[in-house]
Design a protein around this motif. Structure first.
Motif, mmCIF file in Angstrom:
data_model
loop_
_atom_site.group_PDB
_atom_site.id
_atom_site.type_symbol
_atom_site.label_atom_id
_atom_site.label_comp_id
_atom_site.label_asym_id
_atom_site.label_seq_id
_atom_site.Cartn_x
_atom_site.Cartn_y
_atom_site.Cartn_z
ATOM 1 N N ALA A 97 0.835 -1.200 0.000
ATOM 2 C CA ALA A 97 0.000 0.000 0.000
ATOM 3 C C ALA A 97 0.873 1.255 0.000
ATOM 4 O O ALA A 97 0.617 2.210 -0.755
ATOM 5 C CB ALA A 97 -0.934 -0.004 1.205
ATOM 6 N N SER A 98 1.913 1.253 0.820
ATOM 7 C CA SER A 98 2.812 2.401 0.884
ATOM 8 C C SER A 98 3.526 2.614 -0.438
ATOM 9 O O SER A 98 3.732 3.754 -0.882
ATOM 10 C CB SER A 98 3.845 2.201 2.001
ATOM 11 O OG SER A 98 3.228 2.175 3.264
ATOM 12 N N GLU A 99 3.902 1.515 -1.088
ATOM 13 C CA GLU A 99 4.585 1.629 -2.375
ATOM 14 C C GLU A 99 3.661 2.196 -3.443
ATOM 15 O O GLU A 99 4.097 2.983 -4.301
ATOM 16 C CB GLU A 99 5.115 0.257 -2.803
ATOM 17 C CG GLU A 99 6.080 0.280 -3.972
ATOM 18 C CD GLU A 99 7.410 0.952 -3.647
ATOM 19 O OE1 GLU A 99 8.158 1.263 -4.593
ATOM 20 O OE2 GLU A 99 7.705 1.166 -2.445
ATOM 21 N N MET A 100 2.381 1.831 -3.390
ATOM 22 C CA MET A 100 1.421 2.403 -4.337
ATOM 23 C C MET A 100 1.347 3.921 -4.179
ATOM 24 O O MET A 100 1.343 4.671 -5.161
ATOM 25 C CB MET A 100 0.037 1.781 -4.138
ATOM 26 C CG MET A 100 -0.092 0.356 -4.622
ATOM 27 S SD MET A 100 -1.744 -0.353 -4.321
ATOM 28 C CE MET A 100 -2.767 0.644 -5.436
ATOM 29 N N ALA A 101 1.304 4.385 -2.935
ATOM 30 C CA ALA A 101 1.261 5.828 -2.689
ATOM 31 C C ALA A 101 2.562 6.487 -3.109
ATOM 32 O O ALA A 101 2.562 7.570 -3.733
ATOM 33 C CB ALA A 101 0.996 6.091 -1.211
ATOM 34 N N LYS A 102 3.676 5.859 -2.794
ATOM 35 C CA LYS A 102 4.986 6.428 -3.098
ATOM 36 C C LYS A 102 5.201 6.577 -4.597
ATOM 37 O O LYS A 102 5.622 7.646 -5.070
ATOM 38 C CB LYS A 102 6.071 5.538 -2.496
ATOM 39 C CG LYS A 102 7.494 5.998 -2.801
ATOM 40 C CD LYS A 102 8.516 5.012 -2.256
ATOM 41 C CE LYS A 102 9.929 5.399 -2.674
ATOM 42 N NZ LYS A 102 10.926 4.388 -2.201
ATOM 43 N N VAL A 103 4.929 5.541 -5.352
ATOM 44 C CA VAL A 103 5.151 5.590 -6.806
ATOM 45 C C VAL A 103 4.201 6.584 -7.462
ATOM 46 O O VAL A 103 4.594 7.344 -8.357
ATOM 47 C CB VAL A 103 5.004 4.186 -7.421
ATOM 48 C CG1 VAL A 103 5.071 4.253 -8.945
ATOM 49 C CG2 VAL A 103 6.078 3.254 -6.882
ATOM 50 N N THR A 104 2.945 6.583 -7.018
ATOM 51 C CA THR A 104 1.987 7.555 -7.562
ATOM 52 C C THR A 104 2.470 8.973 -7.304
ATOM 53 O O THR A 104 2.420 9.837 -8.188
ATOM 54 C CB THR A 104 0.599 7.352 -6.935
ATOM 55 O OG1 THR A 104 0.169 6.011 -7.139
ATOM 56 C CG2 THR A 104 -0.417 8.310 -7.554
ATOM 57 N N ALA A 105 2.953 9.223 -6.099
ATOM 58 C CA ALA A 105 3.453 10.552 -5.745
ATOM 59 C C ALA A 105 4.654 10.932 -6.602
ATOM 60 O O ALA A 105 4.753 12.066 -7.101
ATOM 61 C CB ALA A 105 3.838 10.588 -4.266
ATOM 62 N N GLU A 106 5.571 10.004 -6.788
ATOM 63 C CA GLU A 106 6.748 10.279 -7.619
ATOM 64 C C GLU A 106 6.355 10.638 -9.042
ATOM 65 O O GLU A 106 6.880 11.599 -9.629
ATOM 66 C CB GLU A 106 7.677 9.055 -7.630
ATOM 67 C CG GLU A 106 8.393 8.799 -6.318
ATOM 68 C CD GLU A 106 9.171 7.505 -6.333
ATOM 69 O OE1 GLU A 106 9.015 6.724 -7.310
ATOM 70 O OE2 GLU A 106 9.922 7.247 -5.369
#
Length: 415
Positions: A97-106
């Motif tokens: 879940a955190s990676e989904m947010a991180k990549v989307t943000a990037e």
């Protein structure tokens, strides 16, 4: 279609209809090869945001993360996948879940805390993160390319793909856009939802995402969403199950320049509630295996809460739902379901109607034509009216019948 008496009208655009919002759906291959299964919603500017979430104590990893990200009352994008719930996976699920947010943000040049994450699908299976991340990168490129470079019809089509991407066992895509004329200008609202099974009134009963270009402070937005949810999504039931992933989220970016007050706020609030009720009814109509849409109205209750408790209880009853499938005017099941709802009322004052035909009065059966009742219950839409003699409050719940097909759909859902 919306009632012509309402001070708003239906428009095209779906979730992307409000100013400054863009959305798309992509085929990431999460569970099926050729299905839209990942959606991205983006606001050009930071938005006030609020959410309501499942009361199930077992909560999916993206839901827990989204609750944290909403703590400051702001968000700018939502990333959603179908095909996998990312629930009950421990640290692996939290990291996904955190990676989904991180990549989307990037990809969008935003802070991870401004990204809301949602998933829906099978519980207890590892999210295919590589596919999801690849899908996020594709979606981010697509949604950014939409800004001022496509026609309204193309923008609407991309929004439709986003609404399609959050579907699981849904047979119907659920989306709507409305606009409200105000003295200062026009407010637009977009909404999309998914839900067909694992639906029960215990918040949120499915996934729903709402966008608006109105200027609304976060505290007012939170109160508005709660009221809308209580009237809509908490009054719909399909099968008595409450999911681990249920959420309703609203984003208001204020780009219309209109901050509704007074009567305009009342109109805007009513528009949000009506949009949510429309989605709730669409979910009930699309219940897994459903052949009939069921509306239960309780009137004459001593309190609003009592009316809602009874309406939900009747609509949730498997015996009532089975009777409606069998076109059997078994009014006793309706009164019994009202009786175990937990609400206090006098059953000796209760009248019951099925599609306008009165079948019980003062808590006792009336002589009626079984043939006439059977004909009325052959209708796709069935309305149950329970009229109490305890007060003036009323409430409506929506559901569907229970058919053999529901078992067929859910018997091998995981495999």
């Amino acid at each position: 279609m919306m009632d012509k008496l309402y001070p708003w009208k239906e428009i095209n655009g779906g979730i992307s209809a409000p100013l400054g919002f863009y959305a798309c759906g992509v085929k990431a291959g999460i569970k099926y090869k050729d299905k839209y299964d990942l959606a991205l919603i983006l606001s050009e500017t930071p938005a006030s945001a609020a959410g309501t979430f499942t009361r199930n104590v077992v909560k999916a990893h993206p839901l827990v993360l989204t609750e944290k990200h909403l703590a400051d009352g702001k968000a700018q994008a939502v990333i959603v996948n179908s095909g996998n719930a990312n629930a009950c996976m421990g640290e692996i699920g939290d990291n996904a879940a955190s990676e989904m947010a991180k990549v989307t943000a990037e990809e969008l040049a935003l802070a991870p805390e401004d990204i809301l994450v949602s998933s829906t699908g099978v519980i207890g299976q590892e999210l295919p993160l590589a596919k999801v991340i690849a899908g996020i990168r594709t979606a981010a490129k697509e949604v950014q390319a939409l800004k001022g470079k496509v026609s309204e019809s193309e923008k609407t089509e991309y929004a439709h793909q986003a609404a399609s991407a959050i579907m699981t066992t849904d047979m119907v895509c659920k989306e709507l856009a409305l606009e409200l004329q105000c003295a200062q200008g026009t407010i637009k609202l977009g909404i999309m939802a998914k839900g067909s099974g694992m639906i029960h009134p215990n918040m949120g009963t499915m996934l729903c995402f709402i966008t608006t270009d109105a200027q609304v402070a976060q505290d007012k937005l939170k109160g508005l969403l709660k009221a809308a949810t209580d009237e809509s999504f908490n009054m719909v039931t399909v099968d008595g199950d409450t999911s681990t992933n249920d959420m309703v989220v609203i984003l208001a970016n204020g780009l219309s320049g209109v901050a509704p007050e007074g009567q305009e706020w009342e109109n805007f609030s009513a528009m949000v509630r009506e949009a949510c009720c429309t989605m709730a009814k669409a979910i009930a109509r699309d219940g897994e295996g459903a052949s009939k849409f069921l509306e239960v109205k309780v009137a004459g209750a001593a309190s609003l809460e009592a009316a809602r408790m009874i309406a939900r209880s009747v609509c949730s009853s498997n015996l009532v739902k089975s009777a409606m499938y069998g076109e059997d005017a078994n009014w006793g099941r309706i009164l019994a379901a009202a009786g175990y709802s937990g609400a206090s009322f006098d059953p000796n004052k209760a009248d019951i109607y099925l599609n306008g035909l009165q079948v019980a009065a003062h808590g006792q059966g009336l002589p009626f034509s079984e043939t006439e009742a059977s004909v009325l219950l052959k209708n796709t839409d069935i309305k149950v009216d329970v009229v109490l003699g305890d007060g003036k409050e009323q409430a409506v719940a929506w559901g569907c019948d229970l058919t053999h097909k529901y078992i067929d759909i859910n018997a091998d859902y995981r495999t």
